[in-house]
Design an enzyme around this catalytic site. Structure first.
Site, PDB file in Angstrom:
ATOM      1  N   ASP A   1      -5.124   4.883   3.924  1.00  0.00           N
ATOM      2  CA  ASP A   1      -5.332   4.838   2.281  1.00  0.00           C
ATOM      3  C   ASP A   1      -5.885   6.413   2.133  1.00  0.00           C
ATOM      4  O   ASP A   1      -5.414   6.881   0.361  1.00  0.00           O
ATOM      5  CB  ASP A   1      -5.244   3.827   1.560  1.00  0.00           C
TER       6      ASP A   1
ATOM      7  N   LYS B   1       5.223  -3.327   2.419  1.00  0.00           N
ATOM      8  CA  LYS B   1       4.980  -2.533   2.869  1.00  0.00           C
ATOM      9  C   LYS B   1       4.860  -3.030   4.702  1.00  0.00           C
ATOM     10  O   LYS B   1       4.990  -2.206   5.403  1.00  0.00           O
ATOM     11  CB  LYS B   1       3.160  -2.548   3.177  1.00  0.00           C
TER      12      LYS B   1
ATOM     13  N   GLN C   1      -5.379  -4.207   0.541  1.00  0.00           N
ATOM     14  CA  GLN C   1      -4.627  -3.814  -0.931  1.00  0.00           C
ATOM     15  C   GLN C   1      -5.704  -3.925  -1.868  1.00  0.00           C
ATOM     16  O   GLN C   1      -6.437  -5.128  -1.992  1.00  0.00           O
ATOM     17  CB  GLN C   1      -3.731  -4.849  -1.044  1.00  0.00           C
TER      18      GLN C   1
END
Ligand SMILES: NC(=O)c1ccc[n+]([C@@H]2O[C@H](COP(=O)([O-])OP(=O)(O)OC[C@H]3O[C@@H](n4cnc5c(N)ncnc54)[C@H](OP(=O)(O)O)[C@@H]3O)[C@@H](O)[C@H]2O)c1
Length: 298
Positions: free
Chosen positions: A127, A60, A104
């Site tokens: 997200d 990422k 994460q």
């Protein structure tokens, strides 16, 4: 019929599509810098030493920088308390250089993931997991959409165009893939069925579908003869299985070789949905940055 005749034109190349999307995002970032003098920034938070998470976070960060955006990586020890993580999220919420925040998953057991996800400001929640963004998606509001289902939708629309009236079956009802996927398809005027572990006769449900999305996490569970002739198959699953000779390989939730002769189009694993997830994360970061600045989203 040889293999080439069976597969010709059927494979949905997510890797190539994602590369194209990342190139377009990089151009848009350059245009933002030239016209508005600012660079979007994405903060990624990793807690602990989960090997898969470390790889995801590294990828990422690299792809964020390649797109021309700023990448802020925060690596915290496994012993981090929930209060410490929430304090970091609070700082990132207030930091104007940070337009998107991603924590994460999974998190160590002392931390409640939902408490952390809901602490991220919904407008920076790239997200799309915040309850407000789930609500916006469900009610047709302008929010941020989870990256993997968004990637699936882009691949579907690229292949099929208008999805209106198509019968779609989503196998799996997780908050991160199945449910938002179903919601996105409903917003595209599909007739949507959500199947799960308690569904009776899953094969029959799939056989009725023009579009099958498999997001289960069970290697090759969806068999070839569950796929109607000409149906489009999107395989979200990533499963590592024994390949013999002491080696392993990745397979999806769909028995790919079996499904190929039936399907009109199908995503491979790897190289299908997987590469779309980070590309859509970058897209969401760009979208979030533009909205925060009151600039039209490119
Ligand atoms: N970037 C990517 O490509 C990406 C991103 C996210 C996830 N994934 C992959 O996608 C897969 C799904 O992920 P997830 O997070 O959604 O998984 P999850 O949270 O474990 O959810 C799995 C879903 O599958 C359903 N299910 C389990 N067994 C089933 C069965 N025998 N028949 C029908 N449905 C069944 C479960 O039903 P119940 O609700 O009834 O238990 C559940 O809704 C995994 O392989 C994951 O690695 C890939």
């Amino acid at each position: 019929m040889n293999d080439a005749a069976v597969t010709d034109g059927k494979i949905i190349d997510g890797k190539a599509f994602a590369a194209g999307l990342r190139r377009r995002i990089a151009e848009q970032v350059r245009a933002l810098q030239a016209r508005h003098g600012f660079t979007p920034g994405l903060a990624v938070v990793l807690v602990g030493e989960n090997p898969a998470s470390k790889v995801y976070v590294k990828n990422k960060g690299e792809q964020t920088k390649e797109s021309g955006m700023k990448s802020f990586e925060h690596k915290l020890p496994d012993s981090t308390s929930q209060a410490e993580l929430l304090a970091l999220v609070d700082r990132l919420n207030k930091d104007p250089a940070v337009n998107g925040i991603l924590v994460q998953l999974p998190l160590p057991k002392q931390i409640d993931p939902q408490a952390v996800l809901n602490a991220i400001h919904p407008d920076k929640d790239v997200d799309g997991f915040h309850v407000v963004n789930a609500g916006r998606l469900a009610t047709g509001g302008q929010g941020l959409v989870p990256c993997t289902p968004l990637g699936c939708l882009l691949l579907l629309k690229d292949r099929l165009g208008d999805l209106t009236g198509k019968r779609a079956v989503v196998v799996g009802r997780s908050n991160i893939v199945g449910k938002p996927m179903a919601q996105l398809l409903l917003n595209e005027n599909c007739t949507v069925t959500i199947a799960h572990s308690r569904t009776h006769d899953l094969a029959a449900e799939c056989r009725r579908a023009d579009i099958v999305i498999a997001a289960v996490g069970k290697a090759e569970m969806v068999r070839g003869d569950w796929i109607a002739r000409g149906a489009t198959v999107i395989d979200v699953g990533i499963n590592r299985i024994d390949a013999g000779n002491g080696k392993t390989k990745l397979v999806g939730d769909v028995a790919y070789a079996e499904a190929m002769p039936h399907a009109g189009a199908i995503t491979p694993v790897p190289g299908g949905v997987g590469p779309m997830t980070i590309a859509c994360l970058l897209q969401n970061t760009l979208t979030a940055a533009c909205r925060q600045r009151g600039i039209a989203v490119p």
